[in-house]
Design a protein around this motif. Structure first.
Motif, PDB file in Angstrom:
ATOM      1  N   UNK A   4       2.818  -3.272   1.852  1.00  0.00           N
ATOM      2  CA  UNK A   4       1.445  -3.729   2.040  1.00  0.00           C
ATOM      3  C   UNK A   4       0.563  -3.056   1.003  1.00  0.00           C
ATOM      4  N   UNK A   5      -0.314  -3.813   0.370  1.00  0.00           N
ATOM      5  CA  UNK A   5      -1.250  -3.254  -0.611  1.00  0.00           C
ATOM      6  C   UNK A   5      -2.528  -2.845   0.101  1.00  0.00           C
ATOM      7  N   UNK A   6      -2.859  -1.562   0.007  1.00  0.00           N
ATOM      8  CA  UNK A   6      -4.028  -1.009   0.685  1.00  0.00           C
ATOM      9  C   UNK A   6      -4.985  -0.431  -0.359  1.00  0.00           C
ATOM     10  N   UNK A   7      -6.247  -0.801  -0.273  1.00  0.00           N
ATOM     11  CA  UNK A   7      -7.277  -0.232  -1.154  1.00  0.00           C
ATOM     12  C   UNK A   7      -7.877   0.991  -0.474  1.00  0.00           C
ATOM     13  N   UNK A   8      -7.927   2.085  -1.190  1.00  0.00           N
ATOM     14  CA  UNK A   8      -8.648   3.279  -0.742  1.00  0.00           C
ATOM     15  C   UNK A   8      -9.999   3.227  -1.442  1.00  0.00           C
ATOM     16  N   UNK A   9     -11.003   2.732  -0.738  1.00  0.00           N
ATOM     17  CA  UNK A   9     -12.325   2.458  -1.322  1.00  0.00           C
ATOM     18  C   UNK A   9     -13.173   3.726  -1.270  1.00  0.00           C
ATOM     19  N   UNK A  10     -13.588   4.202  -2.447  1.00  0.00           N
ATOM     20  CA  UNK A  10     -14.473   5.358  -2.516  1.00  0.00           C
ATOM     21  C   UNK A  10     -15.876   4.868  -2.174  1.00  0.00           C
TER      22      UNK A  10
END
Length: 194
Positions: A4-10
């Motif tokens: 699964x592609x997960x974005x860690x959004x700053x």
């Protein structure tokens, strides 16, 4: 199996932000996860204007090139982890603006957070979870909270070490639970979207 592609959004753009320290630490914790591929997505890289479209992209396409680039980027992911700092009991203005710049791309995907502050940004994360529901995301139960003594121990601007290793034993259980939630909900929502 495809991860699964997960974005860690700053979730903040301030020059003196703390967000990079916990974000980089979390990336390291999840780098070898067998089911998640996590990528840092920094709001600073998108230079989003204040939302000024006639309507959300739920109703009509956006016209601003920066908003369109943002939508394209966040649309690549199967779920999201937000860094959450508490600003007057809510999220940063930059994160709220970024959420408002898209709609369709957030839909039917899980979200969690690594949240920090005196109360572990609990109030801000609850506010973010309410916004996520409106954007048709699936807020997960588990998140990572860096609160009180742990927060002051590592925040350099408050005399802390800047080294997450000083508190990581206190957070590993939360990281594991958050990742399990993202995997379960990520698989379920991806299958349903498919």
């Amino acid at each position: 199996m495809t991860k699964l592609r997960i974005a860690l959004v700053i979730g903040t753009t301030r020059a003196t932000r703390f967000a990079d320290i916990p974000a980089d630490w979390l990336l390291e914790q999840l780098k070898d996860h067998p089911e998640l591929s996590v990528e840092k997505v920094d709001l600073r890289d998108f230079n989003l204007p204040l939302f000024d479209e006639p309507a959300s992209n739920l109703w009509m396409p956006s016209s601003d090139p920066a908003a369109i680039a943002w939508q394209k980027k966040i649309g690549e992911f199967d779920g999201y982890i937000f860094t959450v700092a508490e600003y007057n009991r809510s999220i940063s203005g930059a994160l709220k603006n970024a959420l408002d710049q898209a709609y369709n791309e957030w839909n039917k995907k899980p979200m969690s957070a690594i949240a920090y502050g005196g109360t572990g940004a609990a109030r801000a994360l609850e506010h973010l979870r309410n916004m996520a529901v409106e954007l048709q995301m699936v807020p997960t139960r588990n998140a990572v909270h860096i609160a009180a003594g742990d927060f002051f121990k590592v925040h350099p601007g408050m005399g802390g070490s800047g080294n997450m290793a000083d508190i990581e034993e206190n957070l590993k259980g939360s990281v594991k639970a958050m990742a399990e939630d993202l995997v379960w909900w990520g698989k379920a929502t991806k299958a349903a979207r498919g």
